[in-house]
Design an enzyme around this catalytic site. Structure first.
Site, mmCIF file in Angstrom:
data_model
loop_
_atom_site.group_PDB
_atom_site.id
_atom_site.type_symbol
_atom_site.label_atom_id
_atom_site.label_comp_id
_atom_site.label_asym_id
_atom_site.label_seq_id
_atom_site.Cartn_x
_atom_site.Cartn_y
_atom_site.Cartn_z
ATOM 1 N N GLY A 90 -0.667 4.485 -7.094
ATOM 2 C CA GLY A 90 -1.105 5.237 -5.920
ATOM 3 C C GLY A 90 -2.165 6.246 -6.320
ATOM 4 N N CYS A 117 1.932 2.347 -13.045
ATOM 5 C CA CYS A 117 0.919 3.401 -12.928
ATOM 6 C C CYS A 117 1.509 4.679 -12.315
ATOM 7 C CB CYS A 117 -0.288 2.869 -12.153
ATOM 8 S SG CYS A 117 -1.750 3.904 -12.363
ATOM 9 N N TYR A 118 1.136 5.043 -11.084
ATOM 10 C CA TYR A 118 1.707 6.256 -10.482
ATOM 11 C C TYR A 118 3.231 6.165 -10.438
ATOM 12 C CZ TYR A 118 2.865 9.851 -7.021
ATOM 13 O OH TYR A 118 3.416 10.926 -6.378
ATOM 14 N N HIS A 202 -1.939 -2.240 -14.933
ATOM 15 C CA HIS A 202 -1.644 -3.003 -13.713
ATOM 16 C C HIS A 202 -1.422 -4.488 -14.020
ATOM 17 C CE1 HIS A 202 -2.469 0.114 -10.683
ATOM 18 N NE2 HIS A 202 -3.211 0.628 -11.655
ATOM 19 N N GLU A 204 -0.529 -6.668 -11.970
ATOM 20 C CA GLU A 204 -0.760 -7.498 -10.788
ATOM 21 C C GLU A 204 -2.203 -7.957 -10.636
ATOM 22 O OE1 GLU A 204 -0.235 -4.307 -10.959
ATOM 23 O OE2 GLU A 204 -1.089 -3.148 -9.299
ATOM 24 N N ASP A 260 -3.332 -20.770 11.803
ATOM 25 C CA ASP A 260 -2.158 -19.951 12.109
ATOM 26 C C ASP A 260 -1.399 -20.459 13.338
ATOM 27 O OD1 ASP A 260 -3.212 -18.532 10.048
ATOM 28 O OD2 ASP A 260 -3.992 -16.895 11.286
ATOM 29 N N LYS A 402 -1.704 -15.662 4.205
ATOM 30 C CA LYS A 402 -2.431 -16.858 4.650
ATOM 31 C C LYS A 402 -2.190 -18.067 3.737
ATOM 32 C CE LYS A 402 -5.852 -18.108 7.543
ATOM 33 N NZ LYS A 402 -5.928 -17.729 8.954
#
Ligand code: XMP
Length: 546
Positions: A90, A117-118, A202, A204, A260, A402
């Protein structure tokens, strides 16, 4: 439809992973929490621009994951059947006034925790460690050295390239924590106490190449989760939910031809069969062969109860003499609503309306940034229905990203042409014809568009571009064909790569593909005398021209 490929410009790192220092305050208490579908990994949102990405990465490993606000109560979180908790990064410093704190249930739950991280700094700060501004701030690539054996790093070498993005660092560990890895600028790059792990980097982002393995180790070795979040599982679970929600009632669905609404309709059909009725409005602004394809796939192949309404003339009449892009959108939206309402009324009492709302729509429609974002264009689609409403909504895709929707579509047996269809704006070709929309101009653009799409397909580039299309401009230029002078319209070609349409880069299409497109358009479409290629990225351009 992620479009990372040779067609993308070489930007390292990708634009959406820049600006890590952005201090945009992210208010997360409004992130919606959806009802549980199964055991999950709860990602606590501290406002990092990567929070959605963490959720996606976990799901890519076939574990269900949801984002929750950092002030969520244990009652809310417990309902999600959490088996592990991830604390996101964050923009705050733990010393900022009003910086988000760590809910007590994170530690009290006894669940495995991965603090990023944060999240790590917060954990250290609140458990009695120390956090200070870093002497050397780390933004970008770094190398960490793993100094202790830990399941989190199983199968990985001792030196790991990682992505860092922090101004503060942990400088003293709380009691009971041990050091697992360090970088030159962050001694405590990875730490552990029991099944609580903290990472300063990170895992991710794509720039941490071993990030996927680290997350997999956390999920499967530490939290002992099963990779059971699969399209087949989702379909099974979603059909039960739909049945439970609608009971014996009927459901109405507006099919647009896009992925969708197609997947939502097919899923609902799998759950309640012919109690689903779909309405497909041909607004006359579709691409070549599109209306026929929708009817063929959904009525003939999928056996849906599909009402086809050809309202082309009504839309064209509504667009007569209109040149302003927003006015075009407004009239198309309004005409759609009128046509849809009229058709729906003729069907008798239907209490439910299906919508293809996705997870990012749910998150984004409630963030302060989107509420305050300047309106660039009014987006009209089947989501813009008259909801003043007598309908209750059925939104079977609202937990999916998606790419997950596409996998579910494939699972349900929808053909690739539908599942991997490029996004297409609700107002259709009307916003790709600059100036007035007439049937002649529509016909010309349709022919150009078919050439662009055909050549992209022949070149095998369908999955590498996000969108590719032609735009008919009102500008006229002189040309020469045979021995004669020609005077006709400029046609622009637009092809972009993108992850999510929020940003886009113009696709580096091979010259020979552009050459074939240009030659064919000028030869085959009499209205066109010249072809230009749009080399504007988004921002500053938008993807569509209007
Ligand atoms: P822009 O042009 O805003 O487009 O960069 C971003 C994405 O949205 C699509 N788009 C629309 N979709 N109704 C829609 O349903 C609209 O009015 C509309 N305008 C743009 C566009 O094709 C791209 O994928």
């Amino acid at each position: 439809m992620k479009t990372d490929s040779a067609l993308q410009p070489r930007i390292e790192p990708p634009a959406d992973e820049l600006n890590l220092t952005s201090q945009v305050a992210q208010v997360s208490e409004t992130v919606p929490v959806a009802a549980p579908v199964q055991e999950s990994v709860v990602v606590l949102d501290f406002g990092s621009q990567y929070t959605q990405l963490i959720t996606r990465r976990v799901r890519e490993l076939n574990v269900y994951s949801q984002l929750v606000p950092n002030d969520a109560s244990w009652e809310t979180v417990r309902a999600l059947q959490p088996r592990a908790i991830i604390l996101s990064g964050g923009p705050s410093s733990v010393y900022d006034t009003g910086a988000p704190g760590l809910p007590p249930w994170v530690v009290e739950s006894g669940l495995p925790v991965l603090a990023i991280c944060y999240g790590l700094q917060l954990l250290a700060h609140q458990l009695g460690g120390r956090v200070d501004p870093s002497k050397v701030r780390e933004y970008g690539p770094a190398t960490v050295r793993v100094v202790a054996d830990a399941e989190l790093f199983d199968g990985l070498p001792r030196q790991l390239p990682v992505w860092m993005s922090h101004g503060d660092s942990v400088t003293a560990l709380p009691e009971g924590f041990e050091l697992l890895a360090s970088s030159p600028a962050a001694e405590y790059s990875a730490v552990r106490r029991g099944t609580t792990y903290g990472l300063q980097f990170h895992p991710e982002v794509a720039h941490t190449p071993s990030g996927g393995q680290i997350l997999a180790n956390f999920l499967f070795k530490i939290a002992k989760l099963e990779p059971s979040w699969t399209p087949a599982h989702f379909v099974e679970e979603a059909t039960e939910r739909i049945r439970a929600q609608v009971g014996e009632h009927r459901v109405l669905c507006a099919l647009s031809g896009g992925v969708d609404s197609a997947v939502a309709a097919t899923l609902i059909h799998a759950a309640i069969g012919d109690r689903l009725t779909c309405i497909f409005v041909n607004n006359g602004l579709l691409r070549e062969g599109e209306a026929e394809q929708v009817v063929d796939v959904f009525r003939e192949q999928q056996h849906l109860d599909l009402r086809y309404v050809d309202a082309s003339d009504r839309f064209l009449a509504a667009l007569r003499d209109v040149t302003d892009p927003e006015e075009k959108r407004r009239r198309i939206g309004e005409t759609f609503i009128r046509v849809f309402e009229q058709e729906a009324l003729s069907l008798g009492e239907i209490p439910f309306l299906a919508q293809g709302t996705l997870y990012p729509d749910m998150i984004e429609s409630t963030t302060p940034e989107t509420r305050s974002a300047a309106r660039i264009k009014t987006h009209h689609n089947v989501g813009g229905l008259p909801l003043d409403i007598r309908f209750k909504l059925v939104e079977p895709l609202k937990l999916l990203f998606k790419d997950e929707v596409r996998k579910v579509g494939t699972q349900l047996g929808l053909p690739d042409e539908i599942v991997h269809r490029q996004p297409f704006p609700g107002p259709g070709l009307a916003v790709r014809i600059l100036g007035e929309v007439t049937s002649e101009r529509l016909q010309a653009l349709r022919a150009c568009d078919a050439i662009v799409r055909g050549e992209i397909t022949v070149a095998g580039l369908d999955r590498q571009v996000w969108q590719s299309f032609a735009v008919l401009t009102p500008m006229r230029t002189v040309g020469v064909m045979g021995d004669g002078r020609t005077y006709g319209n400029v046609v622009a070609i637009r092809a972009v790569t993108s992850e999510d349409a929020m940003t886009a880069a113009w696709a580096r299409l091979p010259y020979d593909v552009l050459d074939r497109i240009s030659t064919r358009i000028v030869n085959e479409v009499p209205e066109a005398t010249r072809v230009v290629y749009d080399v504007t990225s988004k921002p500053p351009g938008t993807i569509e021209w209007e």
